[in-house]
Each structure stands twice: as structure tokens, then as C-alpha cells.
Design a protein around this motif. Structure first.
Motif, short mmCIF file in Angstrom:
data_model
loop_
_atom_site.label_atom_id
_atom_site.label_comp_id
_atom_site.label_asym_id
_atom_site.label_seq_id
_atom_site.Cartn_x
_atom_site.Cartn_y
_atom_site.Cartn_z
N GLU A 343 -74.33 -66.47 -23.01
CA GLU A 343 -73.60 -65.26 -22.63
C GLU A 343 -72.95 -65.51 -21.28
O GLU A 343 -73.55 -66.11 -20.39
N LEU A 344 -71.69 -65.08 -21.14
CA LEU A 344 -70.93 -65.31 -19.91
C LEU A 344 -70.31 -64.00 -19.44
O LEU A 344 -69.98 -63.12 -20.25
N HIS A 345 -70.17 -63.90 -18.12
CA HIS A 345 -69.56 -62.70 -17.54
C HIS A 345 -68.04 -62.83 -17.62
O HIS A 345 -67.45 -63.84 -17.20
N THR A 346 -67.37 -61.84 -18.17
CA THR A 346 -65.91 -61.84 -18.25
C THR A 346 -65.36 -60.88 -17.20
O THR A 346 -66.00 -59.89 -16.83
N THR A 347 -64.16 -61.18 -16.73
CA THR A 347 -63.59 -60.41 -15.62
C THR A 347 -62.08 -60.30 -15.78
O THR A 347 -61.51 -60.75 -16.77
N ALA A 348 -61.43 -59.70 -14.79
CA ALA A 348 -59.98 -59.47 -14.88
C ALA A 348 -59.19 -60.77 -14.91
O ALA A 348 -58.18 -60.88 -15.61
N CYS A 349 -59.62 -61.77 -14.13
CA CYS A 349 -58.97 -63.08 -14.16
C CYS A 349 -59.88 -64.10 -13.49
O CYS A 349 -60.78 -63.74 -12.71
N ILE A 350 -59.65 -65.37 -13.82
CA ILE A 350 -60.43 -66.46 -13.23
C ILE A 350 -59.45 -67.49 -12.68
O ILE A 350 -58.55 -67.93 -13.40
N PHE A 357 -56.00 -67.03 -14.06
CA PHE A 357 -55.76 -66.83 -15.49
C PHE A 357 -56.37 -65.50 -15.93
O PHE A 357 -57.57 -65.28 -15.80
N PRO A 358 -55.55 -64.61 -16.52
CA PRO A 358 -55.99 -63.23 -16.73
C PRO A 358 -56.72 -62.98 -18.05
O PRO A 358 -56.58 -63.73 -19.01
N GLU A 359 -57.47 -61.88 -18.04
CA GLU A 359 -58.01 -61.33 -19.28
C GLU A 359 -56.92 -60.45 -19.88
O GLU A 359 -56.18 -59.78 -19.15
N HIS A 360 -56.80 -60.41 -21.21
CA HIS A 360 -55.66 -59.71 -21.81
C HIS A 360 -55.74 -58.20 -21.64
O HIS A 360 -54.73 -57.49 -21.68
N ASN A 361 -56.97 -57.67 -21.39
CA ASN A 361 -57.06 -56.21 -21.15
C ASN A 361 -57.00 -55.85 -19.67
O ASN A 361 -57.08 -54.68 -19.30
N GLY A 362 -56.91 -56.88 -18.82
CA GLY A 362 -56.76 -56.66 -17.40
C GLY A 362 -58.03 -56.34 -16.64
O GLY A 362 -57.98 -56.14 -15.42
N GLU A 363 -59.19 -56.31 -17.31
CA GLU A 363 -60.42 -55.97 -16.60
C GLU A 363 -61.66 -56.73 -17.07
O GLU A 363 -62.68 -56.76 -16.38
N GLY A 364 -61.62 -57.33 -18.25
CA GLY A 364 -62.79 -58.05 -18.76
C GLY A 364 -63.62 -57.19 -19.69
O GLY A 364 -63.38 -55.99 -19.87
N PHE A 365 -64.67 -57.80 -20.28
CA PHE A 365 -65.53 -57.12 -21.26
C PHE A 365 -67.00 -57.18 -20.86
O PHE A 365 -67.88 -56.96 -21.69
N GLY A 366 -67.27 -57.46 -19.59
CA GLY A 366 -68.66 -57.55 -19.15
C GLY A 366 -69.27 -58.87 -19.59
O GLY A 366 -68.58 -59.86 -19.83
N LYS A 367 -70.61 -58.87 -19.73
CA LYS A 367 -71.32 -60.08 -20.14
C LYS A 367 -71.43 -60.12 -21.66
O LYS A 367 -72.04 -59.23 -22.27
N ILE A 368 -70.86 -61.13 -22.28
CA ILE A 368 -70.82 -61.21 -23.74
C ILE A 368 -71.09 -62.64 -24.21
O ILE A 368 -71.02 -63.60 -23.43
N TYR A 370 -70.65 -65.51 -27.80
CA TYR A 370 -69.56 -66.02 -28.65
C TYR A 370 -69.04 -64.98 -29.63
O TYR A 370 -67.82 -64.83 -29.80
N GLU A 371 -69.94 -64.27 -30.29
CA GLU A 371 -69.50 -63.36 -31.36
C GLU A 371 -68.63 -62.24 -30.82
O GLU A 371 -67.57 -61.93 -31.39
N ASP A 372 -69.03 -61.64 -29.71
CA ASP A 372 -68.22 -60.58 -29.13
C ASP A 372 -66.97 -61.14 -28.45
O ASP A 372 -65.93 -60.46 -28.39
N ALA A 373 -67.06 -62.38 -27.97
CA ALA A 373 -65.88 -63.00 -27.36
C ALA A 373 -64.79 -63.19 -28.42
O ALA A 373 -63.60 -62.99 -28.15
N LEU A 374 -65.21 -63.57 -29.63
CA LEU A 374 -64.24 -63.66 -30.72
C LEU A 374 -63.78 -62.27 -31.14
O LEU A 374 -62.59 -62.04 -31.39
N ARG A 375 -64.72 -61.34 -31.22
CA ARG A 375 -64.40 -59.97 -31.64
C ARG A 375 -63.35 -59.34 -30.74
O ARG A 375 -62.39 -58.73 -31.20
N PHE A 376 -63.52 -59.47 -29.41
CA PHE A 376 -62.58 -58.89 -28.46
C PHE A 376 -61.44 -59.85 -28.10
O PHE A 376 -60.51 -59.46 -27.40
#
Length: 596
Positions: A343-350, A357-368, A370-376
Motif C-alpha cells: 500500500e502506498l500513499h497517493t498525493t496531488a503530485c510527486i 508529476f500530478p495525480e489526475h484528480n489533483g489531490e490523490g486517493f490516500g493510502k491504497i 494495487y487493486e484500488d490503484a487500478l480502480r481509481f
């Protein structure tokens, strides 16, 4: 005063000597001519004499049909009539009279007949004066045949594609053999009147489809008039070819993508690689190449390098975007750097290198995981996995899933293997620079992790990779027929599959993630009461080649538990994303398959 008897006798002797000399010269001339004709050119003249008596009229074989998996005709040959003239009757005053009568009878300008006569090629045993005759023209010519010496109505076969543009890039087309080609192909039974498969399945299965020439031996007078037939060897028709294509599914796919100028669809059986449908846009009508006369403007439009109408988009690479994230996930798990439970922490950009490099929703999805990373379709999750695993791990996973290589499909004459860049490739000059001048940088790795920049793959490659996920670890070989095009022997395509050496939990994680994408993720629009459970992945990719609008992708398979079909839809330069453009295309194809 008259001549004396002695003078008269002397005069007679002079006349006799002159006559004998003339006779001697005549004998010498005639003897020399006979020696030249019978000895020096004897064999050539004897052959010409035989030619005046016997002529071979070749009989063209009918080319085999192509049928879909249910026996529906996809390609056939239609019997047509054309007007021909024997070369000997196409010269001098007799030709002018014949030309005038033919023009009046068919309501065709004499100039048009003259142009066709002038197009006569050495090796043609007769000259085609017209393209396909109308029924009315055929009847008139047959009724007046006795009054048209040297002209005849001949029967030919015209390649016919009854469904027009449907599956054009897969089926291909035929065109007349050239004199240069004939130089190499004459030993294989080809004639100057032959047509040969140029692209697609017409080319791949040329030897299976073409048949063998026959002919009639005719006794012909010195004037070229046919006296009587001496014998006939029937032509051998080509063999029919049954394909894996499904006509109904193909037509549904064509309709689904019709509004997109550039794109492709691949529908394939994930169990053995059978191609059920293949569409490439823009398309062309292969019936065009069956026409005897084609305008230069039409040819230029078809082969315009800007539009690339003849290019099969299903076999050529583009930036894939997020449909490539399954490869990054596999690299992370198989390298051991990011195991399946990671599980990895996702954020607005890294930040990587000089760019965040940005997240497509501009804010991240929290700690997720593989399965949720593919889902989102989380970018920042896969940046971390890709960069942490490294370019060689990503490249290795891609190769095992069939990327960077041709698929070996029968029609892959111009298939492009694509690219999955890595540090070794960059160090070698990236294909355009001197070694050492273009090192691998962090920005490359981040982009590659989400299928951008240095990654280019084709729809057929994506279909193979998703088929491997669907069937649990077998890389299939895409194909259109159960016959080997080289040997004509039946192929067991299940035996042709190659095992992909990923751990069972890698496959299971990818399968669960792709199911979540459709159940409650970016692919939610795929759900339908008429469909079984579908698994898939959306993709939106920047166009790094032409810097145009984004590409839209959707890769899917169904039913999720016991997959029967993989569908990959690609719409080039269609801003809005895979869920907006590519997913609806794939959905139409899925519905046509499960609800025919």
C-alpha cells in the motif's frame, strides 16, 4: 538495209546469254532467300507457322472465397464479361473498321477503344478493349459476334468484397501482377493476366487462394480466325478460407467506431488468440482495386502519407496511457520491490527531476494498494511503483506480456513492434542520437510508469497482454485462420501459447483490480443488464508523436471469471478520456457478442 544472217545469229546469242545470266541471278537470290528462311531462321519460322495454326487461350482460375466463422461470405469472385480483340486484328484498315463497328454497337467513343488497344502488353494473348461489360452490351456483342472478326466476349473473375469497407485492413486486396514480378513468379505458374494478393489475408494466404491456370488449345488461321478447339485443360479453382472473424460482430464494431476519424478495435478470444473482429479507421473499400481503370486522384488520396488510410492502426503503436499500468503493476510485484499486498500513499503530485508529476484528480486517493490503484487509475501510486522498480524491471515485464515484439499475426507485414524505453536504450542513443548523449532521466521513468512518453504500443499488443491476464498466464498468438499460411496445415493454437512466468498472486491481483475498475471505478459505464461481469481498464494518453489531443483507450475482457472475449478500443486524438470515448465503443462490441 537489213541485218545479215550472221549478225542476227550473234544478236540471238547475246540475248540468250543475258537471259541465262538473269535466270542465274534469280536462282541465286531465291536460293539465298530459301537458305536464310529454312536454315538460318528455320526454327523461328517453323515456330511462327505453328503459332499461326495453334494458339493457347489461358483459362483463369477462380480465386477461393473467404468465409467468416459461421460460413458467411466475406470475399468472393464475381463472373464478369469483357470485350477482347486478337492482336492480329488490332492493326491496319481492318482494325479501323472493327473499332468503328464496336464503338457504335456499345455506344463507346472510338478514342477509348484505341487507348485500350494501345495499352497492350507483351505476353497478353488478347487485348482487353473494355472494362466490365453491362448485360445489354454483352447481349449485343454476342448477337453480332459473326460480324465482328477478331473480337470476342470473354469471361473473367472480378474480386468482390460484398460488405465494402468491413474488415478491409484484415482482408486486404488484390491487383494485377507487374512485369517485374512476373519475371520472378512465372516459374510458380503466374501469368501476366494474374492478380495477386497485396495486403492482409489476400496476401498472407495467396498460395491457398489463387488456384492454377488451365487453358484451351485452339486451331487458328493465318488471319487469326479461330477454326476449332483442339483440347482443354480445366483450371483448378483456389481453395476457400474459413476465418475466425465473426461478420455480425465485425459490423457492430465498424458501426461503433464510425464517428471517430482515426482509431482501431481488436476483439479476440483470450483462450487461443482467434481474432473475432478487427477494425482500423480510416478505412477503404477494397473493391476499388478490382476496377480495371483507377483515377490518379483516387490513388493519391488512398496513399496520401498524411491520412495513411492504408495503415492498419490495430497493428501500429501509440502512447497507451493508463491501460499500460497493468505492466507497471506486474513489474512492481515480479521484481519483489512492491509485493502484491503493498500500500502506498497517493498525493496531488510527486516531484521527479525538474517536474512534479500530478495525480489526475489533483489531490490523490490516500493510502491504497494495487487493486484500488487500478480502480481509481491513480498516477502517483504507479509513479512510485515504476520508479522504485526501475526501467529494466518494467521493460522485462512488458516483454513477457508481448510488448516490444511483433505478434506473429498472419497479416503483420507492416506491424510495428513499438517501444518500451529503458536505461540501456537511452544510453545507446534512443535510436536517433550518439551513444552516451541521451541518458535515462527520472522524468522518463515516471512517464513510462503510466504509459506515456517513451512507451508506444499497438492495440493488438494490448489485446495479447489483457488476454494473458484473463486466461491466467498464457501469451496467445493472434490469428485469423486455423491454417498455417506457409504450409496449409491445420494449427493447434492452444499449443502455440507461451507461458508467462509471473507468480499466481500477480495474476490474481491484476484480475481483482481490473474487475474493480468496472464494478466501481473509472470503467463503471461498462456495466449493463445485458452483459456478464466485465473486467477492464480505461486509458487517456497524451499524443507524444504529433502533440495533438489525447488518445482514448479501453481494454476489457468478459465474463470476468471465465473469459471468452477480449475487446480493446482505441480512438486517436479524442479529448475527454477513455471512459468517454473508448469505453462506449467497447461496450457496443461486448453487447453484440453476448446478445447477437
Amino acid at each position: 538495209m537489213g541485218a545479215t544472217p550472221l549478225e542476227e545469229q550473234s544478236l540471238r546469242h547475246v540475248k540468250y546469254r543475258l537471259l541465262w545470266r538473269l535466270l542465274l541471278v534469280l536462282v541465286l537470290v531465291l536460293g539465298g532467300r530459301l537458305f536464310w528462311l529454312q536454315i538460318v531462321q528455320g526454327e523461328q519460322n517453323r515456330a511462327s507457322a505453328r503459332e499461326n495454326r495453334v494458339r493457347l487461350a489461358p483459362s483463369q482460375p477462380i480465386r477461393g472465397q473467404m468465409l467468416d466463422r459461421h460460413g458467411e461470405v466475406l470475399v468472393s469472385s464475381t463472373l464478369v464479361h469483357r470485350l477482347y480483340v486478337w492482336p492480329k486484328q488490332a492493326t491496319g484498315p481492318s482494325w479501323y473498321q472493327l473499332r468503328r463497328r464496336l464503338g457504335a454497337l456499345m455506344d463507346v467513343p472510338e478514342e477509348a477503344l484505341e487507348q485500350r488497344r494501345a495499352s497492350f502488353r507483351p505476353g497478353d494473348y488478347r487485348i482487353a478493349l473494355t472494362d466490365v461489360l453491362t448485360p445489354a452490351q454483352t447481349i449485343k456483342l454476342l448477337e453480332q459476334a459473326d460480324e465482328l472478326p477478331g473480337a470476342e466476349v470473354g469471361v473473367d473473375y472480378l474480386r468482390d468484397y460484398p460488405h465494402g469497407i468491413t474488415a478491409a485492413h484484415a482482408l486486404g486486396y488484390t491487383s494485377p501482377v507487374t512485369e517485374e514480378e512476373l519475371y520472378h513468379l512465372a516459374g510458380q505458374g503466374y501469368r501476366i493476366q494474374d492478380r495477386i494478393g497485396r495486403t492482409g489475408l489476400e496476401a498472407a494466404y495467396e498460395q491457398h487462394l489463387r488456384g492454377q491456370w488451365g487453358g484451351r488449345t485452339l486451331e487458328v488461321s493465318a488471319n487469326g480466325d479461330v477454326q476449332r478447339p483442339l483440347g482443354e485443360k480445366p483450371s483448378v479453382p483456389g481453395k476457400d478460407l474459413q476465418l475466425t472473424l465473426d461478420l455480425g460482430l465485425q459490423q457492430a464494431a465498424e458501426k461503433a467506431i464510425a464517428k471517430y476519424p482515426v482509431g482501431a478495435i481488436v476483439a479476440m478470444d483470450p483462450r487461443d488468440g482467434a481474432i473475432l473482429a478487427m477494425v482500423s479507421r480510416p478505412a477503404y473499400d477494397p473493391n476499388f482495386f478490382s476496377q480495371q481503370v483507377k483515377s490518379q486522384a483516387e490513388l493519391d488520396a488512398l496513399f496520401d502519407p498524411r491520412d495513411k488510410i492504408m495503415l492498419n492502426r490495430a497493428l501500429n503503436p501509440y502512447n497507451p496511457g493508463s491501460v499500460f499500468k497493468v505492466v507497471t503493476a506486474a513489474a512492481g510485484m515480479e521484481s519483489g520491490t512492491f509485493p502484491p499486498k503493498t500500500e502506498l500513499h497517493t498525493t496531488a503530485c510527486i516531484p521527479y527531476g525538474s517536474h512534479c508529476f500530478p495525480e489526475h484528480n489533483g489531490e490523490g486517493f490516500g493510502k491504497i494498494g494495487y487493486e484500488d490503484a487500478l480502480r481509481f487509475s491513480s498516477n502517483t501510486f504507479f509513479y512510485q511503483v515504476g520508479v522504485g522498480s526501475g526501467s529494466m524491471a518494467l521493460h522485462d515485464a512488458a516483454v513477457k506480456l508481448g510488448f516490444t515484439q511483433r505478434s506473429s499475426i498472419e497479416i503483420g507485414f507492416d506491424e510495428d513492434p513499438g517501444l518500451v524505453g529503458n536505461e540501456e536504450w537511452a544510453a545507446a542513443g534512443r535510436g536517433w542520437a550518439e551513444p552516451g548523449q541521451t541518458p535515462w532521466i527520472p522524468e522518463d521513468m515516471a512517464s513510462a510508469s503510466i504509459g506515456q512518453s517513451v512507451v508506444q504500443v499497438s492495440p493488438i499488443q494490448v489485446a495479447r497482454a489483457y488476454a494473458a491476464i484473463a486466461n491466467g498466464g498464457w501469451l496467445v498468438q493472434p490469428h485469423f485462420s486455423d491454417l498455417d499460411p506457409q504450409t496449409g496445415e491445420t494449427v493447434d493454437w492452444l499449443e502455440k501459447r507461451q507461458p508467462v512466468s509471473f507468480q499466481p498472486e500477480t495474476w490474481a491481483t491484476l484480475q481483482r483490480g481490473l474487475r474493480k475498475v468496472v464494478a466501481d471505478g473509472t470503467g463503471y459505464g461498462m456495466n449493463s443488464e445485458t452483459l456478464p461481469d466485465v473486467s477492464g481498464k480505461t486509458g487517456t494518453a497524451e499524443d507524444n508523436s504529433s502533440h495533438g489531443p489525447d488518445h482514448a483507450w479501453f481494454a476489457s475482457y468478459a465474463p470476468s471469471d471465465t473469459p471468452e472475449i477480449v475487446v480493446v478500443a482505441f480512438a486517436a486524438n479524442s479529448p475527454g478520456g477513455g471512459s468517454v470515448h473508448a469505453l462506449p465503443i467497447a461496450k457496443v462490441v461486448m453487447e453484440a457478442y453476448f446478445n447477437p
